[in-house]
Design a protein around this motif. Structure first.
Motif, PDB file in Angstrom:
ATOM      1  N   GLU A 144       0.832  -1.198   0.000  1.00 52.05           N
ATOM      2  CA  GLU A 144       0.000   0.000   0.000  1.00 52.05           C
ATOM      3  C   GLU A 144       0.873   1.258   0.000  1.00 52.05           C
ATOM      4  O   GLU A 144       1.830   1.366   0.756  1.00 52.05           O
ATOM      5  CB  GLU A 144      -0.902   0.019   1.234  1.00 52.05           C
ATOM      6  CG  GLU A 144      -1.741   1.275   1.328  1.00 52.05           C
ATOM      7  CD  GLU A 144      -2.518   1.364   2.628  1.00 52.05           C
ATOM      8  OE1 GLU A 144      -3.321   2.288   2.732  1.00 52.05           O
ATOM      9  OE2 GLU A 144      -2.316   0.526   3.521  1.00 52.05           O
ATOM     10  N   GLY A 145       0.561   2.197  -0.898  1.00 48.59           N
ATOM     11  CA  GLY A 145       1.337   3.427  -1.035  1.00 48.59           C
ATOM     12  C   GLY A 145       2.580   3.271  -1.888  1.00 48.59           C
ATOM     13  O   GLY A 145       3.254   4.241  -2.193  1.00 48.59           O
TER      14      GLY A 145
ATOM     15  N   ILE B   2      -0.101   1.663  -5.879  1.00 51.61           N
ATOM     16  CA  ILE B   2      -0.902   0.718  -5.124  1.00 51.61           C
ATOM     17  C   ILE B   2      -1.740   1.530  -4.139  1.00 51.61           C
ATOM     18  O   ILE B   2      -1.205   2.223  -3.269  1.00 51.61           O
ATOM     19  CB  ILE B   2      -0.029  -0.337  -4.401  1.00 51.61           C
ATOM     20  CG1 ILE B   2       0.650  -1.272  -5.426  1.00 51.61           C
ATOM     21  CG2 ILE B   2      -0.900  -1.204  -3.496  1.00 51.61           C
ATOM     22  CD1 ILE B   2       1.895  -0.826  -5.986  1.00 51.61           C
ATOM     23  N   LEU B   3      -3.061   1.479  -4.309  1.00 53.04           N
ATOM     24  CA  LEU B   3      -3.968   2.352  -3.578  1.00 53.04           C
ATOM     25  C   LEU B   3      -4.411   1.808  -2.222  1.00 53.04           C
ATOM     26  O   LEU B   3      -4.730   2.597  -1.331  1.00 53.04           O
ATOM     27  CB  LEU B   3      -5.219   2.629  -4.426  1.00 53.04           C
ATOM     28  CG  LEU B   3      -4.987   3.306  -5.770  1.00 53.04           C
ATOM     29  CD1 LEU B   3      -6.293   3.376  -6.556  1.00 53.04           C
ATOM     30  CD2 LEU B   3      -4.387   4.684  -5.576  1.00 53.04           C
ATOM     31  N   THR B   4      -4.483   0.484  -2.073  1.00 59.93           N
ATOM     32  CA  THR B   4      -5.073  -0.056  -0.853  1.00 59.93           C
ATOM     33  C   THR B   4      -4.189  -1.115  -0.200  1.00 59.93           C
ATOM     34  O   THR B   4      -3.363  -1.748  -0.857  1.00 59.93           O
ATOM     35  CB  THR B   4      -6.440  -0.713  -1.140  1.00 59.93           C
ATOM     36  OG1 THR B   4      -6.244  -1.869  -1.952  1.00 59.93           O
ATOM     37  CG2 THR B   4      -7.394   0.250  -1.814  1.00 59.93           C
ATOM     38  N   ALA B   5      -4.421  -1.296   1.076  1.00 60.88           N
ATOM     39  CA  ALA B   5      -3.883  -2.449   1.792  1.00 60.88           C
ATOM     40  C   ALA B   5      -4.744  -3.650   1.399  1.00 60.88           C
ATOM     41  O   ALA B   5      -5.822  -3.480   0.826  1.00 60.88           O
ATOM     42  CB  ALA B   5      -3.962  -2.201   3.301  1.00 60.88           C
TER      43      ALA B   5
ATOM     44  N   ARG C  77      -5.121  -6.256  -3.305  1.00 60.08           N
ATOM     45  CA  ARG C  77      -4.845  -4.827  -3.311  1.00 60.08           C
ATOM     46  C   ARG C  77      -5.291  -4.232  -4.642  1.00 60.08           C
ATOM     47  O   ARG C  77      -5.137  -4.860  -5.680  1.00 60.08           O
ATOM     48  CB  ARG C  77      -3.351  -4.570  -3.155  1.00 60.08           C
ATOM     49  CG  ARG C  77      -2.769  -4.954  -1.842  1.00 60.08           C
ATOM     50  CD  ARG C  77      -1.231  -4.785  -1.898  1.00 60.08           C
ATOM     51  NE  ARG C  77      -0.636  -4.960  -0.608  1.00 60.08           N
ATOM     52  CZ  ARG C  77      -0.301  -6.146  -0.086  1.00 60.08           C
ATOM     53  NH1 ARG C  77      -0.512  -7.240  -0.773  1.00 60.08           N
ATOM     54  NH2 ARG C  77       0.235  -6.218   1.105  1.00 60.08           N
TER      55      ARG C  77
ATOM     56  N   GLU D  45      -4.658  -1.401  -7.526  1.00 61.10           N
ATOM     57  CA  GLU D  45      -3.623  -0.542  -8.103  1.00 61.10           C
ATOM     58  C   GLU D  45      -4.215   0.246  -9.257  1.00 61.10           C
ATOM     59  O   GLU D  45      -5.010  -0.271 -10.040  1.00 61.10           O
ATOM     60  CB  GLU D  45      -2.463  -1.400  -8.624  1.00 61.10           C
ATOM     61  CG  GLU D  45      -1.379  -0.606  -9.314  1.00 61.10           C
ATOM     62  CD  GLU D  45      -0.264  -1.469  -9.894  1.00 61.10           C
ATOM     63  OE1 GLU D  45       0.479  -0.966 -10.754  1.00 61.10           O
ATOM     64  OE2 GLU D  45      -0.143  -2.646  -9.496  1.00 61.10           O
TER      65      GLU D  45
ATOM     66  N   GLU E 211      -3.702 -11.238  -2.806  1.00 61.56           N
ATOM     67  CA  GLU E 211      -2.695 -11.373  -1.759  1.00 61.56           C
ATOM     68  C   GLU E 211      -2.204 -12.815  -1.718  1.00 61.56           C
ATOM     69  O   GLU E 211      -3.001 -13.754  -1.717  1.00 61.56           O
ATOM     70  CB  GLU E 211      -3.273 -10.991  -0.406  1.00 61.56           C
ATOM     71  CG  GLU E 211      -2.217 -11.041   0.683  1.00 61.56           C
ATOM     72  CD  GLU E 211      -2.760 -10.639   2.026  1.00 61.56           C
ATOM     73  OE1 GLU E 211      -2.081  -9.836   2.677  1.00 61.56           O
ATOM     74  OE2 GLU E 211      -3.821 -11.131   2.427  1.00 61.56           O
TER      75      GLU E 211
ATOM     76  N   GLN F 269       8.823   1.742  -2.994  1.00 64.27           N
ATOM     77  CA  GLN F 269       8.193   2.590  -2.003  1.00 64.27           C
ATOM     78  C   GLN F 269       9.107   3.785  -1.808  1.00 64.27           C
ATOM     79  O   GLN F 269      10.319   3.634  -1.705  1.00 64.27           O
ATOM     80  CB  GLN F 269       8.047   1.809  -0.704  1.00 64.27           C
ATOM     81  CG  GLN F 269       7.024   2.350   0.222  1.00 64.27           C
ATOM     82  CD  GLN F 269       6.810   1.398   1.383  1.00 64.27           C
ATOM     83  OE1 GLN F 269       7.556   0.468   1.597  1.00 64.27           O
ATOM     84  NE2 GLN F 269       5.772   1.655   2.142  1.00 64.27           N
TER      85      GLN F 269
END
Length: 190
Positions: free
Chosen positions: A23-24, A57-60, A70, A72, A105, A188
């Motif tokens: 995420e992020g 990547i927008l979400t956990a 996730r 993206e 995942e 990241q």
């Protein structure tokens, strides 16, 4: 030019490579693909393209059971796009301003994903023949990321529809099945 792009891609100073999507984080990728038309009068048309991807990547991870994954968002620049038609070869370039990828995942080194997206294609001659030099693309893909310690390889089967969306009276479109390979990394910001 290609060597320069790979050098910049592999030595980006402000990012830290990750084994997989976080995420992020970001996805950077160089890819190429090809295939052929599968419908009617365009079934003999061949497609080859190559491009660059930037994804966020927008979400956990969330979702139930085996669908947990996730989301993206990605943008593709496509500086090389060839369409081999019956009487000519169309050379073009494109931009795909949206792709949404659902990366499932996993706890291993293989990450399956589903993707939908679309964009615009500009060619030097009409695609399909006798229609328009400006077309729109839409499609979806099923793929796998094969994760390594710093980089990953992706392989996917992609359906792509190419159509002028009524810009010209004739609009037969081309439906294609393509195979696409990518080399990339998930990173990241530090």
């Amino acid at each position: 030019m290609t060597a320069f792009a790979f050098a910049v891609f592999l030595h980006a100073p402000a990012v830290r490579a990750q084994a997989g999507p976080v995420e992020g984080g970001h996805e950077l990728q160089v890819w190429t693909g090809g295939g052929h038309g599968i419908n009617g009068t365009q079934s003999g048309d061949g497609i080859w393209n190559a491009g660059f991807r930037y994804g966020l990547i927008l979400t956990a991870p969330h979702g139930p059971g085996f669908l947990r994954g996730r989301l993206e968002y990605a943008v593709d620049a496509v500086p090389a796009f060839l369409v081999v038609q019956k009487t000519n070869i169309a050379y073009g370039l494109g931009v795909n301003p949206f792709a949404f990828k659902w990366a499932l995942e996993t706890h291993g080194s293989v990450v399956p994903y589903l993707e939908i997206g679309g964009g615009t294609l500009f060619t030097n001659t009409k695609v399909p023949e006798g229609t328009s030099r400006i077309n729109f693309t839409s499609g979806g893909a099923l793929g796998l990321h094969f994760l390594r310690s710093k980089h990953n390889v992706s392989a996917e089967v992609r359906f792509m529809h190419i159509s002028n969306a009524g810009l010209s009276t004739l609009n037969p479109g081309i439906n294609t099945i393509q195979f696409r390979l990518g080399f990339g990394l998930f990173s990241q910001k530090e």
